[in-house]
Design a protein around this motif. Sequence first.
Motif, PDB file in Angstrom:
ATOM      1  N   ARG A 187       0.789  -1.221   0.000  1.00 39.23           N
ATOM      2  CA  ARG A 187       0.000   0.000   0.000  1.00 39.23           C
ATOM      3  C   ARG A 187       0.833   1.289   0.000  1.00 39.23           C
ATOM      4  N   TYR A 212     -12.816  -3.028  -3.753  1.00 42.55           N
ATOM      5  CA  TYR A 212     -13.316  -1.671  -3.894  1.00 42.55           C
ATOM      6  C   TYR A 212     -13.181  -0.909  -2.590  1.00 42.55           C
ATOM      7  N   GLN A 213     -13.273   0.387  -2.671  1.00 40.88           N
ATOM      8  CA  GLN A 213     -13.452   1.233  -1.493  1.00 40.88           C
ATOM      9  C   GLN A 213     -14.897   1.711  -1.513  1.00 40.88           C
ATOM     10  N   THR A 310      -7.118   7.273   3.627  1.00 39.64           N
ATOM     11  CA  THR A 310      -8.532   7.158   4.007  1.00 39.64           C
ATOM     12  C   THR A 310      -9.034   8.465   4.616  1.00 39.64           C
ATOM     13  N   LEU A 351     -16.327   4.293   6.137  1.00 36.84           N
ATOM     14  CA  LEU A 351     -15.475   4.199   4.957  1.00 36.84           C
ATOM     15  C   LEU A 351     -14.681   2.903   5.049  1.00 36.84           C
ATOM     16  N   ALA A 353     -12.875  -0.532   2.980  1.00 33.95           N
ATOM     17  CA  ALA A 353     -12.392  -1.192   1.763  1.00 33.95           C
ATOM     18  C   ALA A 353     -12.619  -2.687   1.841  1.00 33.95           C
ATOM     19  N   TYR A 419     -20.405   2.625  -3.600  1.00 32.00           N
ATOM     20  CA  TYR A 419     -19.094   2.261  -4.134  1.00 32.00           C
ATOM     21  C   TYR A 419     -18.418   3.510  -4.682  1.00 32.00           C
ATOM     22  N   HIS A 422     -11.847   1.823  -7.232  1.00 28.72           N
ATOM     23  CA  HIS A 422     -11.089   0.580  -7.152  1.00 28.72           C
ATOM     24  C   HIS A 422      -9.607   0.956  -7.126  1.00 28.72           C
ATOM     25  N   ARG A 423      -8.948   0.534  -6.095  1.00 28.26           N
ATOM     26  CA  ARG A 423      -7.555   0.921  -5.907  1.00 28.26           C
ATOM     27  C   ARG A 423      -6.619   0.171  -6.847  1.00 28.26           C
TER      28      ARG A 423
END
Length: 452
Positions: A187, A212-213, A310, A351, A353, A419, A422-423
């Motif tokens: 990350r 997804y986040q 975040t 929030l 993920a 949604y 997407h990271r």
Amino acid sequence: MRGIRWAAAAAVYFVLTCGLATAQTTLRIGLAEDPDVLDPTLARTYVGRIVFASFCDKLFDIDQNLNVVPQLALSHSTSADGKTVTINVVLKAPYSPLIAQFTDRAGMMVSPKAAKEAGDKFGLRPVCAGPYKFVERVQQDRIVFEKFTDYWNKDNVHIDRVVFLPIVDSTVRLANLKSGALDLIERVLATDIKSVREDKALKLATALELGYQGLDINVGNGGQAKNPLGQSAKVRQALELAIDRDALNQVVFNGEFKPGNQWVSPENPYYQQAYPVPKRDVAKANTLMKEAGVSTPFDVDFMVPKGAETQAVAEVIQAMAGEIGINMKIRVTEFATSLKQAEQGNYQAYLLAWSGRTDPDGNTYIFFKCNAPQNSMGYCNADVDKLLDEARVPSELVARKAIYEKLTKTILEDVPKIYLYHRRILIAHTTKLDGYKQMPDGLVRVVGLSLK
């Protein structure tokens, strides 16, 4: 005299070279969080899955193209009626996500003896079938593994020890990598991509994630659900329309991530093209607020896991939501604590993920099924339950996608979860590490790696 000096020097050289030949190699991996319990039957965190990959082999794995490949199981086949999967598994009903499930925790082989003896304490000293075996864990400090000499694929294990070090601060994590105190970190911040690429001692490995986040809304989990956001789908739709996903991506991630509005990314074959990512529409959002009978601003308890990215995302959402009278009161919480509070319904918006699964069932069923284990939103819809079960029967993508299209329509209308994006999985490692490849599931696979 010269002969004595030469002999002494030769002796020192011999000792040094022998020492080098027998020196143990250690791979030091920097984690963004400390994992939860090291028991694949109970664990929930993404970072825990990274750790499991080093000592818990699965029946199957995936390749870079999301194809299921054998790991402990040599092969598999499914009968025409979908009820018999030949890996000595007989099903009561067709279950198309089965093999995909075995590429994750469900397919991890633990020691029956150790599990029976340890009971609910198994996670303190886990024993699995994998390339490394557990040595010790110091909470918030380190998790240590050493090579398992009887591993079935031992000729492809070239590193003696693997040490996982949780370092929450991403800047500190990267600094440790650059200084040589770490060999690999997960990350990397999107804003640090340029810095990593410019460092000749480092490499960057990337892949678009399977997950997804999202923004979970408490719609039925206790008293915290009793507020305009939790009780009105129109208010939740308004919040979604207030969010500019493209701007969020640019501001926080330098445009490196992928805006999305479904449980799979727009690049996934299961993505429903009939429901594209909506553009921001403040005027329509305000209209929905009025239709919902919300005429004055109201506060929302907005739980956000601790972390630079975040928190930055939360602040952008806070600013956008404020324009339609939704005051998102950010409450920064340590990640493991936030999971517990979500289970207890101690939030109004969260929030959160999800690292994602290869099969869409893994991104939906446990979140939207009534009383499902990770349905902390308290969402329950009989039609959704029916569709979730139906989607588990056919194995063909076209047939399943048609069912998921109906499910998508209902979820996007009810909006228990928004949604966002997407990271891109960002793994940085030293150039001294050879053989590293990044898979879309975000895991760090240690078999085949070597340190120069």
